[in-house]
Motif scaffolding. Structure first.
Motif, PDB file in Angstrom:
ATOM      1  N   ARG A  97       0.834  -1.198   0.000  1.00  0.00           N
ATOM      2  CA  ARG A  97       0.000   0.000   0.000  1.00  0.00           C
ATOM      3  C   ARG A  97       0.875   1.256   0.000  1.00  0.00           C
ATOM      4  O   ARG A  97       1.752   1.421   0.853  1.00  0.00           O
ATOM      5  N   ASP A  98       0.605   2.127  -0.971  1.00  0.00           N
ATOM      6  CA  ASP A  98       1.237   3.456  -1.053  1.00  0.00           C
ATOM      7  C   ASP A  98       2.761   3.360  -0.937  1.00  0.00           C
ATOM      8  O   ASP A  98       3.388   4.133  -0.212  1.00  0.00           O
ATOM      9  N   LEU A  99       3.362   2.446  -1.666  1.00  0.00           N
ATOM     10  CA  LEU A  99       4.817   2.269  -1.626  1.00  0.00           C
ATOM     11  C   LEU A  99       5.502   3.437  -2.334  1.00  0.00           C
ATOM     12  O   LEU A  99       5.166   3.769  -3.480  1.00  0.00           O
ATOM     13  N   CYS A 100       6.473   4.035  -1.655  1.00  0.00           N
ATOM     14  CA  CYS A 100       7.238   5.153  -2.218  1.00  0.00           C
ATOM     15  C   CYS A 100       8.732   4.889  -2.010  1.00  0.00           C
ATOM     16  O   CYS A 100       9.146   4.485  -0.918  1.00  0.00           O
ATOM     17  N   VAL A 101       9.509   5.120  -3.058  1.00  0.00           N
ATOM     18  CA  VAL A 101      10.969   5.035  -2.966  1.00  0.00           C
ATOM     19  C   VAL A 101      11.531   6.284  -3.627  1.00  0.00           C
ATOM     20  O   VAL A 101      11.237   6.566  -4.794  1.00  0.00           O
ATOM     21  N   ARG A 102      12.337   7.022  -2.877  1.00  0.00           N
ATOM     22  CA  ARG A 102      12.925   8.260  -3.398  1.00  0.00           C
ATOM     23  C   ARG A 102      14.411   8.279  -3.088  1.00  0.00           C
ATOM     24  O   ARG A 102      14.829   7.831  -2.023  1.00  0.00           O
ATOM     25  N   PHE A 103      15.190   8.797  -4.031  1.00  0.00           N
ATOM     26  CA  PHE A 103      16.628   8.902  -3.864  1.00  0.00           C
ATOM     27  C   PHE A 103      17.055  10.360  -3.999  1.00  0.00           C
ATOM     28  O   PHE A 103      16.581  11.069  -4.896  1.00  0.00           O
ATOM     29  N   ASP A 104      17.927  10.802  -3.107  1.00  0.00           N
ATOM     30  CA  ASP A 104      18.411  12.186  -3.150  1.00  0.00           C
ATOM     31  C   ASP A 104      19.459  12.364  -4.244  1.00  0.00           C
ATOM     32  O   ASP A 104      20.281  11.476  -4.482  1.00  0.00           O
ATOM     33  N   VAL A 105      19.398  13.513  -4.886  1.00  0.00           N
ATOM     34  CA  VAL A 105      20.420  13.915  -5.863  1.00  0.00           C
ATOM     35  C   VAL A 105      21.160  15.096  -5.266  1.00  0.00           C
ATOM     36  O   VAL A 105      20.546  16.132  -4.965  1.00  0.00           O
ATOM     37  N   LYS A 106      22.460  14.943  -5.063  1.00  0.00           N
ATOM     38  CA  LYS A 106      23.249  15.999  -4.411  1.00  0.00           C
ATOM     39  C   LYS A 106      24.067  16.759  -5.442  1.00  0.00           C
ATOM     40  O   LYS A 106      24.416  16.242  -6.497  1.00  0.00           O
ATOM     41  N   GLY A 107      24.377  18.003  -5.115  1.00  0.00           N
ATOM     42  CA  GLY A 107      25.159  18.828  -6.023  1.00  0.00           C
ATOM     43  C   GLY A 107      25.533  20.149  -5.372  1.00  0.00           C
ATOM     44  O   GLY A 107      25.195  20.413  -4.213  1.00  0.00           O
ATOM     45  N   PRO A 167      11.416  11.462 -13.699  1.00  0.00           N
ATOM     46  CA  PRO A 167      11.046  11.260 -12.295  1.00  0.00           C
ATOM     47  C   PRO A 167      11.898  12.084 -11.337  1.00  0.00           C
ATOM     48  O   PRO A 167      11.713  11.999 -10.123  1.00  0.00           O
ATOM     49  N   ILE A 168      12.845  12.875 -11.862  1.00  0.00           N
ATOM     50  CA  ILE A 168      13.714  13.705 -11.024  1.00  0.00           C
ATOM     51  C   ILE A 168      13.104  15.101 -10.908  1.00  0.00           C
ATOM     52  O   ILE A 168      12.879  15.779 -11.914  1.00  0.00           O
ATOM     53  N   LEU A 169      12.829  15.509  -9.664  1.00  0.00           N
ATOM     54  CA  LEU A 169      12.202  16.811  -9.424  1.00  0.00           C
ATOM     55  C   LEU A 169      12.990  17.583  -8.361  1.00  0.00           C
ATOM     56  O   LEU A 169      13.622  16.973  -7.494  1.00  0.00           O
ATOM     57  N   PRO A 170      12.961  18.914  -8.424  1.00  0.00           N
ATOM     58  CA  PRO A 170      13.649  19.714  -7.395  1.00  0.00           C
ATOM     59  C   PRO A 170      13.095  19.416  -6.002  1.00  0.00           C
ATOM     60  O   PRO A 170      11.934  18.998  -5.857  1.00  0.00           O
ATOM     61  N   VAL A 171      13.921  19.632  -4.992  1.00  0.00           N
ATOM     62  CA  VAL A 171      13.487  19.422  -3.610  1.00  0.00           C
ATOM     63  C   VAL A 171      12.264  20.291  -3.321  1.00  0.00           C
ATOM     64  O   VAL A 171      12.227  21.477  -3.660  1.00  0.00           O
ATOM     65  N   GLY A 172      11.259  19.673  -2.713  1.00  0.00           N
ATOM     66  CA  GLY A 172      10.036  20.391  -2.389  1.00  0.00           C
ATOM     67  C   GLY A 172       8.942  20.254  -3.422  1.00  0.00           C
ATOM     68  O   GLY A 172       7.776  20.541  -3.134  1.00  0.00           O
ATOM     69  N   GLN A 173       9.309  19.814  -4.624  1.00  0.00           N
ATOM     70  CA  GLN A 173       8.303  19.636  -5.666  1.00  0.00           C
ATOM     71  C   GLN A 173       7.883  18.171  -5.717  1.00  0.00           C
ATOM     72  O   GLN A 173       8.714  17.276  -5.715  1.00  0.00           O
ATOM     73  N   GLN A 174       6.582  17.922  -5.766  1.00  0.00           N
ATOM     74  CA  GLN A 174       6.052  16.568  -5.778  1.00  0.00           C
ATOM     75  C   GLN A 174       5.447  16.247  -7.139  1.00  0.00           C
ATOM     76  O   GLN A 174       4.853  17.115  -7.783  1.00  0.00           O
ATOM     77  N   PRO A 175       5.577  14.997  -7.596  1.00  0.00           N
ATOM     78  CA  PRO A 175       4.928  14.627  -8.856  1.00  0.00           C
ATOM     79  C   PRO A 175       3.414  14.591  -8.676  1.00  0.00           C
ATOM     80  O   PRO A 175       2.908  14.328  -7.576  1.00  0.00           O
ATOM     81  N   GLU A 176       2.708  14.868  -9.729  1.00  0.00           N
ATOM     82  CA  GLU A 176       1.251  14.779  -9.678  1.00  0.00           C
ATOM     83  C   GLU A 176       0.852  13.311  -9.543  1.00  0.00           C
ATOM     84  O   GLU A 176       1.258  12.472 -10.335  1.00  0.00           O
ATOM     85  N   ARG A 177       0.084  13.004  -8.513  1.00  0.00           N
ATOM     86  CA  ARG A 177      -0.363  11.628  -8.295  1.00  0.00           C
ATOM     87  C   ARG A 177      -1.412  11.259  -9.346  1.00  0.00           C
ATOM     88  O   ARG A 177      -2.381  11.990  -9.557  1.00  0.00           O
ATOM     89  N   ASN A 183      27.573  20.137  -1.658  1.00  0.00           N
ATOM     90  CA  ASN A 183      27.053  18.786  -1.877  1.00  0.00           C
ATOM     91  C   ASN A 183      25.733  18.567  -1.138  1.00  0.00           C
ATOM     92  O   ASN A 183      25.513  17.553  -0.494  1.00  0.00           O
ATOM     93  N   ARG A 184      24.846  19.538  -1.260  1.00  0.00           N
ATOM     94  CA  ARG A 184      23.527  19.433  -0.636  1.00  0.00           C
ATOM     95  C   ARG A 184      22.543  18.734  -1.569  1.00  0.00           C
ATOM     96  O   ARG A 184      22.756  18.659  -2.781  1.00  0.00           O
ATOM     97  N   THR A 185      21.443  18.261  -1.008  1.00  0.00           N
ATOM     98  CA  THR A 185      20.389  17.644  -1.804  1.00  0.00           C
ATOM     99  C   THR A 185      19.684  18.732  -2.611  1.00  0.00           C
ATOM    100  O   THR A 185      19.111  19.670  -2.047  1.00  0.00           O
ATOM    101  N   ILE A 186      19.748  18.614  -3.925  1.00  0.00           N
ATOM    102  CA  ILE A 186      19.148  19.632  -4.797  1.00  0.00           C
ATOM    103  C   ILE A 186      17.925  19.095  -5.542  1.00  0.00           C
ATOM    104  O   ILE A 186      17.144  19.859  -6.101  1.00  0.00           O
ATOM    105  N   ALA A 187      17.775  17.764  -5.563  1.00  0.00           N
ATOM    106  CA  ALA A 187      16.631  17.166  -6.255  1.00  0.00           C
ATOM    107  C   ALA A 187      16.407  15.759  -5.712  1.00  0.00           C
ATOM    108  O   ALA A 187      17.232  15.225  -4.959  1.00  0.00           O
ATOM    109  N   ARG A 188      15.290  15.182  -6.083  1.00  0.00           N
ATOM    110  CA  ARG A 188      14.995  13.803  -5.680  1.00  0.00           C
ATOM    111  C   ARG A 188      14.489  13.006  -6.875  1.00  0.00           C
ATOM    112  O   ARG A 188      13.721  13.519  -7.690  1.00  0.00           O
ATOM    113  N   VAL A 189      14.930  11.758  -6.915  1.00  0.00           N
ATOM    114  CA  VAL A 189      14.403  10.816  -7.901  1.00  0.00           C
ATOM    115  C   VAL A 189      13.187  10.129  -7.275  1.00  0.00           C
ATOM    116  O   VAL A 189      13.321   9.411  -6.289  1.00  0.00           O
TER     117      VAL A 189
END
Length: 582
Positions: free
Chosen positions: A286-296, A557-567, A300-306
């Protein structure tokens, strides 16, 4: 395509190749003969070990010396006898007159050089243009192979490109010196079905525009039907049949060609499946989510998420096969890894009614006894330094299930269970074929008597007849032991053969789900229809029209930090069939 010319551009006569073994010289090609005409596509078809790739290496002068050598025969490129060339002579011929596209582009490209540097190196090596003209020529080549944003791609390194993009770069390098012949050695085996279709379409268009002859090496009879003018079927280093593609598919003369064609899974041929009785599920997600941080950046902070997996839910019942399909990067394999706790995830996963979220090592160990995985590449998932018997028995040791003679008997039973002889237990992985290694991986997964098996592209690297054998084995195990499968694949014809239900994924979310018959026979979402239309059909009379598409998708599937994909939300389109409204 209409091959032109009356004189062959390549003529192979009585080609014989031997390799050195501890038991003496072994003949791997025996008296092979064929001609390749200008503008023609000739396919060498057969299973692993048939001599297809060895033929290509012999033609290109790339046989591993001193282990392998041409002992007899002739290979003529126009008026040039290739077997008499020195290494220096071959270097002048390769790429300039005859180029090769290998199966895995990452092994063909230099990871330390930009795309532009690698194309320019080829151009200058063969004097195709001046150094000043080379950058412009490199851009023209990338444009010719329909790479999006070619100017940007020139500055990138191979690891920054997708598999389809990398293969387009390899094709661009092959075309750099306008060769007479391109040898394509399994150029689409490692690619998703839609990317495969794009690469095949590209080769067809380039051939039509440039008149290049293509020697295509493949075990995929769908690719043969789509691409070939003529076919040579190889087995154990010998040609068992040679014919025009239409004649071969309509009336194969050799028993082996008939067996090869009979083993090809055909989309739509599988019988209708009866409805299953509802039972308590063995796996609930149920509602499985997997996200990976993209640093830059400098810090070397997290600038986006997969957003690899975003809100996926499903159940699997006892004895049921749920298929996950979609292109690379859609999240299929990530779901399998998340179920086994191999990547961090959020949501809910219940195995046999037990919630697995938050479990420690001991709890996960119990879950993994019920949930096992069979990976795509058996060579990579087996330890080359351990005997296969030790590896099949290792799960028994980890879970403390058997010891002593009982352990040995259990391993021997597992070998027999997957169609192998117990006297093979003392051998090492390299002593087995690909199909046998996959059977060993299945035996290892069965060692702890699991209820669910995650099969992650478990037959995609296998020849068609070996693939059929492994699929039959999985079905037999399911029928006898009541196993449930999460079957991950991009091969729609295989899915048609094995699945009870199908979930289609794109960019981490489900776009369509339902019974196999509903999703594959009456697809409701455009993406599902696109996947199905890209499947090569093993029938030369049903040619798929050329539809060149961009090499990449504008969505990601890569979006800036704070931005969510449309469900995405699925809506009913029929009985046990739901899809995202188009």
């Amino acid at each position: 395509m209409e091959p032109g010319g009356t004189c062959p551009v390549l003529s192979v006569r009585d080609l014989t190749v031997q390799v050195a073994t501890p038991d003496g010289a072994k003949t791997v090609l025996a008296g092979l003969s064929f001609d390749l005409m200008p503008g023609e596509t000739l396919c060498l078809a057969g299973e692993s070990g048939s001599g297809k790739s060895m033929t290509a290496l012999a033609i290109m002068g790339l046989l591993p010396k001193p282990m392998a050598r041409i002992t007899d025969g002739s290979v003529r490129l126009g008026e040039t006898e290739l077997t008499r060339l020195s290494d220096a002579g071959y270097r002048k011929v390769r790429t300039a007159r005859i180029a090769m596209i290998f199966q895995e582009p990452m092994t063909s490209l230099n990871p330390l050089m930009t795309v532009q540097a690698q194309i320019i190196e080829t151009l200058l090596e063969h004097g195709a243009c001046s150094r000043a003209e080379a950058p412009v020529r490199a851009l023209e080549l990338l444009t010719a192979v329909r790479l999006t944003e070619p100017q940007r791609r020139l500055r990138q390194y191979p690891h920054e490109l997708s598999g389809g993009m990398r293969q387009r770069v390899v094709i661009a390098i092959a075309l750099a010196c306008a060769p007479d012949i391109i040898i394509a050695d399994e150029p689409t085996t490692a690619l998703d079905v839609t990317v495969q279709a794009e690469i095949l379409d590209l080769l067809r268009v380039l051939q039509r525009e440039r008149g290049t002859a293509i020697l295509m090496i493949t075990h995929d009879m769908g690719v043969v039907a789509e691409m070939a003018d003529r076919v040579v079927v190889l087995r154990h280093g010998r040609a068992v049949e040679a014919a025009a593609v239409g004649a071969l598919f309509a009336a194969p003369k050799s028993d082996y060609a008939r067996e090869l064609l009979a083993a090809v899974p055909r989309l739509g041929d599988a019988p209708l499946r009866p409805a299953r009785a509802s039972e308590p599920p063995v796996l609930e997600v149920r509602d499985l989510c997997v996200r990976f941080d993209v640093k830059g950046g400098l810090l070397n902070r997290t600038i986006a998420r997969v957003h690899a997996v975003e809100g996926v839910s499903f159940d699997i019942q006892p004895g049921e096969t749920l298929a996950l399909v979609g292109e690379s990067g859609c999240g299929k394999s990530t779901i399998g890894k998340a179920l086994l706790g191999l990547v961090p995830w959020t949501g809910s996963v219940r195995v046999l009614g037990r919630e697995t979220r938050g479990l420690g090592p001991t709890g996960l160990k119990t879950v993994r006894r019920q949930l096992q995985m069979v990976f795509q590449d058996p060579g990579a998932s087996l330890d080359a330094r351990m005997t296969v018997g030790e590896q099949v028995g290792e799960p028994l040791d980890v879970h403390g299930l058997e010891s002593g003679s009982a352990r040995t008997d259990r391993i021997a039973w597992l070998f027999r269970r997957v169609g192998l002889s117990p006297d093979m237990m003392g051998r090492y992985p390299h002593e087995f074929s690909g199909g046998q290694r996959q059977r060993i991986c299945i035996a290892r997964a069965l060692a702890v008597s699991p209820r669910i098996i995650v099969a992650d592209e478990s037959v995609s690297a296998l020849d068609v007849s070996v693939q059929a054998q492994v699929l039959d084995l999985l079905q037999e195990l399911q029928d006898e032991d009541g196993l449930s499968y999460l079957f991950i694949s991009h091969d729609m014809a295989v899915i048609d053969q094995v699945a009870d239900r199908v979930m289609v994924m794109r960019l981490g979310q489900v776009v369509e789900e339902g019974t196999r018959d509903a999703v594959l026979r009456s697809p409701a979402h455009p993406y599902t229809r696109r996947l199905l239309s890209a499947v090569p059909v093993p029938d030369p009379s049903r040619a798929r029209p050329v539809r060149l598409q961009d090499a990449d998708d504008p969505q990601s599937p890569i979006l800036p930090v704070g931005q969510q994909p449309e469900r995405l939300h699925l809506a009913p389109v029929g009985d046990d069939h739901r899809a995202v409204p188009a």
